[in-house]
Design a protein around this motif. Structure first.
Motif, mmCIF file in Angstrom:
data_model
loop_
_atom_site.group_PDB
_atom_site.id
_atom_site.type_symbol
_atom_site.label_atom_id
_atom_site.label_comp_id
_atom_site.label_asym_id
_atom_site.label_seq_id
_atom_site.Cartn_x
_atom_site.Cartn_y
_atom_site.Cartn_z
ATOM 1 N N VAL A 101 0.849 -1.192 0.000
ATOM 2 C CA VAL A 101 0.000 0.000 0.000
ATOM 3 C C VAL A 101 0.887 1.245 0.000
ATOM 4 O O VAL A 101 2.048 1.192 0.397
ATOM 5 N N PRO A 103 0.277 4.733 1.617
ATOM 6 C CA PRO A 103 -0.556 5.680 2.360
ATOM 7 C C PRO A 103 -0.155 7.124 2.077
ATOM 8 O O PRO A 103 0.998 7.406 1.749
ATOM 9 N N ASP A 104 -1.137 8.028 2.187
ATOM 10 C CA ASP A 104 -0.840 9.453 2.032
ATOM 11 C C ASP A 104 -0.059 9.975 3.225
ATOM 12 O O ASP A 104 0.744 10.890 3.090
ATOM 13 N N VAL A 106 1.388 8.740 7.455
ATOM 14 C CA VAL A 106 1.495 7.780 8.550
ATOM 15 C C VAL A 106 1.626 8.591 9.834
ATOM 16 O O VAL A 106 2.400 9.557 9.900
#
Length: 114
Positions: A101, A103-104, A106
Protein backbone atom coordinates in the motif's frame (compact mmCIF):
# COMPACT_ATOMS: atom_id res chain seq x y z
CA UNK A 1 13.13 1.90 6.06
CA UNK A 2 15.55 4.74 5.37
CA UNK A 3 14.93 8.11 6.96
CA UNK A 4 13.91 10.86 4.52
CA UNK A 5 16.42 13.56 3.67
CA UNK A 6 15.97 17.04 5.12
CA UNK A 7 14.68 18.35 1.80
CA UNK A 8 11.88 15.80 1.65
CA UNK A 9 11.06 15.34 5.32
CA UNK A 10 8.41 18.08 5.37
CA UNK A 11 4.97 17.87 3.82
CA UNK A 12 5.83 20.66 1.39
CA UNK A 13 9.14 18.98 0.47
CA UNK A 14 7.40 15.68 -0.25
CA UNK A 15 4.72 17.45 -2.29
CA UNK A 16 7.34 19.28 -4.36
CA UNK A 17 9.19 16.02 -4.92
CA UNK A 18 6.01 14.37 -6.14
CA UNK A 19 5.11 17.37 -8.33
CA UNK A 20 8.53 17.18 -9.96
CA UNK A 21 8.07 13.48 -10.57
CA UNK A 22 4.55 13.77 -11.97
CA UNK A 23 5.14 17.07 -13.80
CA UNK A 24 3.60 20.10 -12.15
CA UNK A 25 1.63 20.99 -15.31
CA UNK A 26 -0.80 18.16 -14.45
CA UNK A 27 -1.90 20.08 -11.34
CA UNK A 28 -3.55 22.81 -13.42
CA UNK A 29 -7.36 22.75 -13.60
CA UNK A 30 -7.62 21.79 -9.93
CA UNK A 31 -5.32 18.80 -10.12
CA UNK A 32 -8.18 16.37 -10.68
CA UNK A 33 -6.80 12.89 -10.21
CA UNK A 34 -3.82 14.28 -8.30
CA UNK A 35 -5.39 14.52 -4.86
CA UNK A 36 -2.09 14.77 -2.95
CA UNK A 37 -2.38 18.56 -3.16
CA UNK A 38 -5.64 18.49 -1.20
CA UNK A 39 -4.27 15.88 1.19
CA UNK A 40 -1.22 18.05 1.87
CA UNK A 41 -3.32 21.15 2.52
CA UNK A 42 -5.54 19.30 5.01
CA UNK A 43 -2.66 17.57 6.78
CA UNK A 44 -0.59 20.74 7.06
CA UNK A 45 -3.52 22.51 8.69
CA UNK A 46 -4.21 19.65 11.08
CA UNK A 47 -0.51 19.40 11.94
CA UNK A 48 -0.24 23.08 12.92
CA UNK A 49 -3.57 23.51 14.72
CA UNK A 50 -3.98 22.41 18.35
CA UNK A 51 -4.07 18.68 17.78
CA UNK A 52 -6.47 17.54 20.48
CA UNK A 53 -9.17 19.93 19.30
CA UNK A 54 -8.75 19.45 15.55
CA UNK A 55 -6.93 16.24 14.53
CA UNK A 56 -8.33 14.50 17.62
CA UNK A 57 -11.83 15.55 16.61
CA UNK A 58 -11.34 14.16 13.09
CA UNK A 59 -10.19 10.82 14.53
CA UNK A 60 -13.05 10.68 17.04
CA UNK A 61 -15.59 11.41 14.28
CA UNK A 62 -14.38 8.53 12.09
CA UNK A 63 -16.16 5.17 12.09
CA UNK A 64 -15.02 1.66 12.99
CA UNK A 65 -12.23 0.28 15.20
CA UNK A 66 -13.62 2.17 18.19
CA UNK A 67 -10.94 1.13 20.72
CA UNK A 68 -8.08 1.89 18.30
CA UNK A 69 -9.55 5.29 17.34
CA UNK A 70 -10.05 6.25 20.99
CA UNK A 71 -6.46 5.32 21.84
CA UNK A 72 -5.14 7.23 18.82
CA UNK A 73 -7.24 10.30 19.70
CA UNK A 74 -5.97 10.18 23.29
CA UNK A 75 -2.35 10.11 22.07
CA UNK A 76 -2.79 12.70 19.30
CA UNK A 77 -0.44 15.24 20.93
CA UNK A 78 2.45 12.73 20.81
CA UNK A 79 2.06 11.78 17.15
CA UNK A 80 4.60 12.46 14.44
CA UNK A 81 3.19 12.82 10.94
CA UNK A 82 5.05 11.53 7.90
CA UNK A 83 3.61 12.65 4.56
CA UNK A 84 3.87 10.38 1.48
CA UNK A 85 6.08 7.84 3.29
CA UNK A 86 6.36 5.43 0.36
CA UNK A 87 5.44 1.76 0.14
CA UNK A 88 4.35 -0.28 3.15
CA UNK A 89 4.01 -4.04 3.05
CA UNK A 90 1.10 -5.51 4.97
CA UNK A 91 1.21 -9.22 5.67
CA UNK A 92 4.03 -11.67 5.10
CA UNK A 93 6.93 -11.53 2.68
CA UNK A 94 5.21 -14.24 0.64
CA UNK A 95 4.20 -12.63 -2.67
CA UNK A 96 0.79 -14.31 -2.61
CA UNK A 97 -0.25 -13.09 0.83
CA UNK A 98 1.34 -9.65 1.06
CA UNK A 99 -0.33 -6.38 0.22
CA UNK A 100 1.68 -3.32 -0.83
CA UNK A 101 0.00 0.00 0.00
CA UNK A 102 1.02 3.64 -0.45
CA UNK A 103 -0.56 5.68 2.36
CA UNK A 104 -0.84 9.45 2.03
CA UNK A 105 0.38 9.85 5.60
CA UNK A 106 1.50 7.78 8.55
CA UNK A 107 0.93 8.86 12.14
CA UNK A 108 3.40 7.40 14.65
CA UNK A 109 3.96 7.96 18.32
CA UNK A 110 7.11 9.97 18.93
CA UNK A 111 9.84 8.17 20.81
CA UNK A 112 9.79 9.33 24.40
CA UNK A 113 12.98 10.66 25.88
CA UNK A 114 13.90 9.63 29.39
Amino acid sequence: MAEPSTATSSIVGKLLEENSWEKAKYYRNGGQGRENVLTAEVLVGLDFLPRNHFLGAVIRAAHGADAARQRLANEVEDLQMQFLPGDFIIGSDNRKTRLVVQPDAVLRRRARTR
